[in-house]
Design a protein around this motif. Structure first.
Motif, PDB file in Angstrom:
ATOM      1  N   MET A 287       6.943  24.338  16.143  1.00 22.50           N
ATOM      2  CA  MET A 287       6.771  25.658  15.545  1.00 22.50           C
ATOM      3  C   MET A 287       6.186  25.522  14.151  1.00 22.50           C
ATOM      4  N   GLY A 288       5.395  26.478  13.766  1.00 18.53           N
ATOM      5  CA  GLY A 288       4.757  26.380  12.460  1.00 18.53           C
ATOM      6  C   GLY A 288       5.493  27.174  11.409  1.00 18.53           C
ATOM      7  N   GLY A 289       4.955  27.183  10.223  1.00 18.25           N
ATOM      8  CA  GLY A 289       5.539  27.979   9.148  1.00 18.25           C
ATOM      9  C   GLY A 289       6.818  27.389   8.629  1.00 18.25           C
ATOM     10  N   ASN A 290       7.550  28.161   7.877  1.00 19.87           N
ATOM     11  CA  ASN A 290       8.794  27.691   7.284  1.00 19.87           C
ATOM     12  C   ASN A 290       9.970  28.283   8.057  1.00 19.87           C
ATOM     13  N   PRO A 291      10.668  27.436   8.839  1.00 21.84           N
ATOM     14  CA  PRO A 291      11.717  27.984   9.705  1.00 21.84           C
ATOM     15  C   PRO A 291      12.861  28.603   8.916  1.00 21.84           C
ATOM     16  N   GLY A 292      13.019  28.184   7.651  1.00 26.88           N
ATOM     17  CA  GLY A 292      14.107  28.738   6.861  1.00 26.88           C
ATOM     18  C   GLY A 292      13.695  29.993   6.115  1.00 26.88           C
ATOM     19  N   GLY A 293      12.451  30.339   6.233  1.00 27.37           N
ATOM     20  CA  GLY A 293      11.946  31.476   5.491  1.00 27.37           C
ATOM     21  C   GLY A 293      12.442  32.804   6.041  1.00 27.37           C
ATOM     22  N   ALA A 294      12.054  33.864   5.417  1.00 27.17           N
ATOM     23  CA  ALA A 294      12.537  35.195   5.798  1.00 27.17           C
ATOM     24  C   ALA A 294      12.268  35.446   7.273  1.00 27.17           C
ATOM     25  N   GLY A 295      13.321  35.820   7.997  1.00 24.13           N
ATOM     26  CA  GLY A 295      13.161  36.139   9.409  1.00 24.13           C
ATOM     27  C   GLY A 295      13.062  34.915  10.306  1.00 24.13           C
ATOM     28  N   GLY A 296      12.862  33.722   9.732  1.00 22.93           N
ATOM     29  CA  GLY A 296      12.644  32.519  10.531  1.00 22.93           C
ATOM     30  C   GLY A 296      13.821  32.186  11.415  1.00 22.93           C
ATOM     31  N   ILE A 297      14.940  31.844  10.799  1.00 24.36           N
ATOM     32  CA  ILE A 297      16.131  31.455  11.556  1.00 24.36           C
ATOM     33  C   ILE A 297      16.670  32.635  12.354  1.00 24.36           C
ATOM     34  N   ASP A 298      16.711  33.791  11.696  1.00 23.92           N
ATOM     35  CA  ASP A 298      17.257  34.986  12.357  1.00 23.92           C
ATOM     36  C   ASP A 298      16.566  35.275  13.673  1.00 23.92           C
ATOM     37  N   ALA A 299      15.256  35.042  13.688  1.00 25.68           N
ATOM     38  CA  ALA A 299      14.493  35.387  14.890  1.00 25.68           C
ATOM     39  C   ALA A 299      14.761  34.400  16.025  1.00 25.68           C
ATOM     40  N   LEU A 300      15.287  33.211  15.698  1.00 21.07           N
ATOM     41  CA  LEU A 300      15.462  32.173  16.725  1.00 21.07           C
ATOM     42  C   LEU A 300      16.782  32.302  17.481  1.00 21.07           C
ATOM     43  N   VAL A 301      17.780  32.870  16.831  1.00 27.57           N
ATOM     44  CA  VAL A 301      19.085  33.065  17.479  1.00 27.57           C
ATOM     45  C   VAL A 301      19.356  34.558  17.490  1.00 27.57           C
ATOM     46  N   ARG A 302      19.168  35.184  18.661  1.00 28.99           N
ATOM     47  CA  ARG A 302      19.235  36.638  18.723  1.00 28.99           C
ATOM     48  C   ARG A 302      20.624  37.119  19.113  1.00 28.99           C
ATOM     49  N   ASP A 303      20.961  38.288  18.653  1.00 34.50           N
ATOM     50  CA  ASP A 303      22.293  38.844  18.934  1.00 34.50           C
ATOM     51  C   ASP A 303      22.508  39.142  20.417  1.00 34.50           C
ATOM     52  N   ASP A 304      21.425  39.231  21.181  1.00 39.57           N
ATOM     53  CA  ASP A 304      21.582  39.544  22.611  1.00 39.57           C
ATOM     54  C   ASP A 304      21.783  38.289  23.464  1.00 39.57           C
ATOM     55  N   GLY A 305      22.051  37.127  22.812  1.00 37.65           N
ATOM     56  CA  GLY A 305      22.343  35.916  23.577  1.00 37.65           C
ATOM     57  C   GLY A 305      21.115  35.101  23.939  1.00 37.65           C
ATOM     58  N   ARG A 306      19.966  35.510  23.437  1.00 37.76           N
ATOM     59  CA  ARG A 306      18.736  34.745  23.677  1.00 37.76           C
ATOM     60  C   ARG A 306      18.493  33.815  22.500  1.00 37.76           C
ATOM     61  N   VAL A 307      18.195  32.546  22.802  1.00 37.28           N
ATOM     62  CA  VAL A 307      18.044  31.537  21.753  1.00 37.28           C
ATOM     63  C   VAL A 307      16.757  30.754  21.984  1.00 37.28           C
ATOM     64  N   HIS A 308      16.003  30.554  20.925  1.00 33.46           N
ATOM     65  CA  HIS A 308      14.719  29.845  21.006  1.00 33.46           C
ATOM     66  C   HIS A 308      14.987  28.336  21.012  1.00 33.46           C
ATOM     67  N   SER A 309      14.370  27.622  21.954  1.00 34.80           N
ATOM     68  CA  SER A 309      14.672  26.196  22.096  1.00 34.80           C
ATOM     69  C   SER A 309      14.183  25.348  20.923  1.00 34.80           C
ATOM     70  N   ALA A 310      13.388  25.915  20.027  1.00 32.34           N
ATOM     71  CA  ALA A 310      12.948  25.151  18.849  1.00 32.34           C
ATOM     72  C   ALA A 310      14.137  24.683  18.007  1.00 32.34           C
ATOM     73  N   ILE A 311      15.265  25.394  18.093  1.00 33.39           N
ATOM     74  CA  ILE A 311      16.401  24.974  17.280  1.00 33.39           C
ATOM     75  C   ILE A 311      16.945  23.614  17.748  1.00 33.39           C
ATOM     76  N   TYR A 312      16.541  23.191  18.951  1.00 41.61           N
ATOM     77  CA  TYR A 312      16.959  21.878  19.466  1.00 41.61           C
ATOM     78  C   TYR A 312      15.859  20.820  19.372  1.00 41.61           C
ATOM     79  N   THR A 313      14.636  21.258  19.126  1.00 40.38           N
ATOM     80  CA  THR A 313      13.522  20.307  19.225  1.00 40.38           C
ATOM     81  C   THR A 313      12.757  20.104  17.911  1.00 40.38           C
TER      82      THR A 313
END
Lengths: 161, 426
Positions: B1-27
Motif C-alpha cells: 500500500m502506498g502513502g502514509n498508513p498512519g496518516g489521517a484516515g489511513g489506519i481508520d480505513a483499514l479496520v472498519r466498524d462493520d467487521g471488514r479488515v484490510h489485509s495490508a495490516i498483516y502484510t
C-alpha cells in the motif's frame, strides 16, 4: 576391532540406516514395528536433557502417545503434514557405546534436509538408541534425539526425526 | 500500500466498524514499523515472570518489539529491564539467553556494569581526563516495570495508563492460571518451547471458530471424551463464550461447558498420580465452589493479553513479531507450587501433546497462518470478513462484551485496541 565386533557394528549401522529411510519415506506403520512394546521416544528441548519430569520436551512419547502420533500422521487432517515434508537424512558416526548382551546403547549423528512450501530447512542432531536384540536383528527400546538447535525457534517438526 | 498508513484516515480505513479488515495490516512493512513504534515501544508489553529471576544477578535476555533488553534482578533485590546495549559503542553487554552474573561486561572496550545497570569500570579510564560521568552512563533502564502476581510487564513510555488500568478485567481472569495452584503461585521454570512461523504476529489471535475444523486430527484422538453427558466446548450452541475484557484482552471463556463437564474433570484427576490430593488441596485452599470452578478450568483461562501474552492450557505464550511475515511464539509451561509432582508432570505431558513444534495442535495453527500469509497476497479484493456474530454481541454482567464461542469477538476487539493504539500520535 575383531571380526565379530565389525559384524555387530555393521548390523547396528544397517538397522539405523533402515530406520532413517523409513522415517524419510513416511512409512509410519513400518517405523512403529521398529519399536519394543515398552518404549521411550524423547526429543529434549531448550538444551536440557537431564530430567523430563522437570523440563518441557519437544517429544516425550511412551507407546500410547507414539501410537497417537502415528495415527494422526496417517490420517487426512494433520495439516502440518498435508502435503508431506520431503525428507532426506544422512546418518553417520555410528558407535556402540555399551553392550549388556541383552541390549546395546548406540550413538550416531545425522544431517537432515527438509523441503516444504518452497523452503529448504537443515536439521542436525545426535541420536542415542537403546536397541534390544530380537531374533537376528534389533528393536528400539529408547531413542533420544538431541537436536543441535533445540533451544532455538523451530518451525514445523511434525515429521519423524 | 502506498502513502502514509498512519496518516489521517489511513489506519481508520483499514479496520472498519462493520467487521471488514484490510489485509495490508498483516502484510505491510510500513504498518509493521508503526506497530513497533506505537504498540511495542510504547504500551505495556509482557517481558517475563518473577520466578525466572528469583535471585540477585539472575537474568534473562528478552526483546521488546525490536529492542534487545535484559530482565535482571539486582543485588538490591529490585527487578529491572535494561537495554542490552553498551553506552559506549552500542555492543551487546549480555550474550547468553539466561544465567546469573554480578556484572555485564562489554567485550569490545571493557566497559562493565553491575547487576543494577550501573557503570562500574571502563578500560583505561585516564583517557577521559576524569570527565567520564559513570553515574550518567548506566545501562538505559526501561522506565516502567510492573507486576501482576509475578507476571512482569514493561513500558517504554515514562507515563500513561498504569498496568492495572491496562489489564482491567483481564487481571481477574489471569487468576485462573495462577490459582490452579492451591498456594496461589506458579513458576515458569520448566524451560520453553520456541517456535516460529512465516506469518504476521496478529494471526495468533484467539479464535474459537477454528478448533473443530483445523484440529480435527487431535479431537479424533480424544474421542473417548465423547460420552453423552460431555458438552463439546467448541460447538456453537455450547455454554462457552467469546469475551472482550478490556483494551483488546480477549478470552475463549469455556467456563460454562467446563462446569457442565465438572465430573469428567474430577474423574481425570482421580486417575492422575497425586490428583486426588490435589483436588482436596484446591477445595481446602479456595472452598468447594471456587475450588471446583478452578479445577474445572484446568488452569486454562484461554485468554490473550494484548499485545503479546496469552495464557493457554498450562502455559504462558509470548508472541514475538520479527517481521511482517515472520513471528516467533515462545511457550513457557507453568509449574504449580504446592501440588504433588505427579500433577505437574501430568500437566507437562499434556502440554507436549498439544503444543510445541512436534505436537498435535500448534503446528497445524502455524501451518494455517503460513497459508493465510501467502493467500493474503491476492489483494485484488483485500477485505477480510470478521463479521461472525456481530449482531449477537451482548454485554455480560461484569461489563465484558460476550458472544458465542464461534463468534469473532476476539478478532474484532483486538483490532479495535490495535487501531486505537496505532492512531495515537506521540
Amino acid at each position: 576391532m575383531n571380526g565379530v565386533a565389525v559384524e555387530l557394528l555393521k548390523s547396528v549401522e544397517q538397522f539405523v540406516y533402515r530406520e532413517a529411510r523409513c522415517m524419510d519415506e513416511h512409512r509410519y506403520d513400518e517405523w512403529l514395528a521398529f519399536w519394543e512394546q515398552e518404549l521411550l521416544y524423547w526429543v529434549p528441548c531448550d538444551d536440557t536433557d537431564e530430567d523430563p519430569r522437570r523440563a518441557v520436551s519437544i517429544i516425550h512419547d511412551r507407546r500410547a502417545q507414539l501410537e497417537q502420533r502415528v495415527t494422526r500422521l496417517k490420517g487426512r487432517y494433520a495439516f502440518a503434514q498435508q502435503p508431506r515434508t520431503r525428507l532426506l537424512r544422512v546418518v553417520s558416526n555410528v558407535e556402540i557405546e555399551s553392550d549388556s548382551g541383552e541390549s546395546l546403547a548406540v550413538g550416531s549423528t545425522f544431517a537432515l534436509g527438509d523441503w516444504r512450501s518452497d523452503r529448504q530447512t537443515a536439521w542436525f542432531g545426535r541420536n542415542r538408541h537403546v536397541l534390544v536384540r530380537h531374533g537376528d536383528g534389533f528393536r528400539m527400546r529408547e531413542k533420544k534425539v538431541l537436536l543441535l538447535n533445540n533451544s532455538g525457534a523451530l518451525g514445523n517438526l511434525t515429521f519423524l526425526v | 500500500m502506498g502513502g502514509n498508513p498512519g496518516g489521517a484516515g489511513g489506519i481508520d480505513a483499514l479496520v472498519r466498524d462493520d467487521g471488514r479488515v484490510h489485509s495490508a495490516i498483516y502484510t505491510s512493512q510500513e504498518i509493521f514499523d508503526l506497530e513497533m513504534e506505537r504498540i511495542f515501544h510504547r504500551g505495556w508489553v509482557y517481558v517475563g515472570h518473577e520466578s525466572e529471576v528469583p535471585n540477585a544477578g539472575d537474568y534473562r535476555r528478552r526483546t521488546i518489539g525490536r529492542q534487545p533488553v535484559i530482565l535482571v534482578r539486582g543485588s538490591d533485590t529490585r527487578v529491572r529491564v535494561l537495554a542490552n546495549r553498551c553506552r559506549h559503542r552500542g555492543a551487546l553487554v549480555c550474550e547468553n539467553d539466561k544465567g546469573n552474573a554480578k556484572q555485564f561486561r562489554c567485550w569490545y572496550h571493557g566497559w562493565s556494569y553491575d547487576d543494577t545497570g550501573r557503570l562500574i569500570s571502563v578500560h583505561a579510564p585516564e583517557g577521559y581526563d576524569q570527565t567520564l560521568d559513570f553515574a550518567g552512563n548506566s545501562l538505559t533502564e526501561v522506565p516502567r516495570l510492573d507486576s501482576y502476581r509475578g507476571f512482569l510487564f514493561a513500558s517504554f513510555a515514562p507515563s500513561g495508563k498504569s498496568l492495572a488500568e491496562h489489564l482491567g478485567r483481564a487481571a481477574g481472569y489471569m487468576d485462573i492460571s495462577i490459582d490452579a495452584s492451591p498456594a496461589g503461585e506458579v513458576a515458569l521454570d520448566y524451560g520453553v518451547h520456541r517456535t516460529k512461523y512465516h506469518g504476521n504476529w496478529k494471526l495468533v489471535g484467539m479464535d474459537g471458530y477454528h478448533p473443530t475444523v483445523l484440529h480435527a486430527s487431535m479431537f479424533s484422538l480424544r474421542s473417548k471424551m465423547g460420552q453423552a453427558s460431555y458438552q463439546d466446548p467448541w460447538e456453537d450452541a455450547s455454554a462457552s463464550a467469546t469475551r472482550h475484557l478490556d483494551n483488546g484482552h480477549v478470552m475463549l471463556d469455556l467456563t460454562g461447558s467446563r462446569m457442565h463437564n465438572l465430573q469428567e474433570h474430577l474423574d481425570t484427576w482421580e486417575k492422575v498420580e497425586g490428583g486426588p490430593e490435589y483436588v482436596r488441596a484446591m477445595r481446602a485452599a479456595y472452598g468447594r465452589e471456587r475450588g471446583d470452578y478452578l479445577l474445572a478450568q484446568m488452569g486454562d483461562p484461554h485468554m490473550g493479553v494484548f499485545p503479546n501474552l496469552q495464557l493457554i492450557g498450562s502455559h504462558a505464550r509470548v508472541v514475538i513479531p520479527i517481521a511482517p511475515d515472520l513471528t516467533e511464539v515462545h511457550m513457557f509451561p507453568m509449574r504449580l507450587l504446592g501440588v504433588p509432582d505427579g500433577v505437574n508432570e501430568y500437566r507437562l505431558r499434556r502440554h507436549e501433546f498439544s503444543y510445541g513444534p512436534a505436537s498435535f495442535v500448534s503446528p497445524d495453527d502455524a501451518e494455517i497462518f503460513e497459508r493465510t500469509q501467502i493467500g493474503m497476497m491476492a489483494e485484488a479484493d483485500p477485505w477480510l470478513n470478521l463479521t461472525r456474530g456481530i449482531r449477537r454481541e451482548t454485554r455480560a454482567a461484569d461489563g465484558s462484551i460476550a458472544g458465542r464461542i464461534t463468534d469473532e469477538i476476539p478478532q474484532r476487539y483486538q483490532l479495535q485496541a490495535w487501531k486505537d493504539m496505532m492512531s495515537e500520535a506521540a
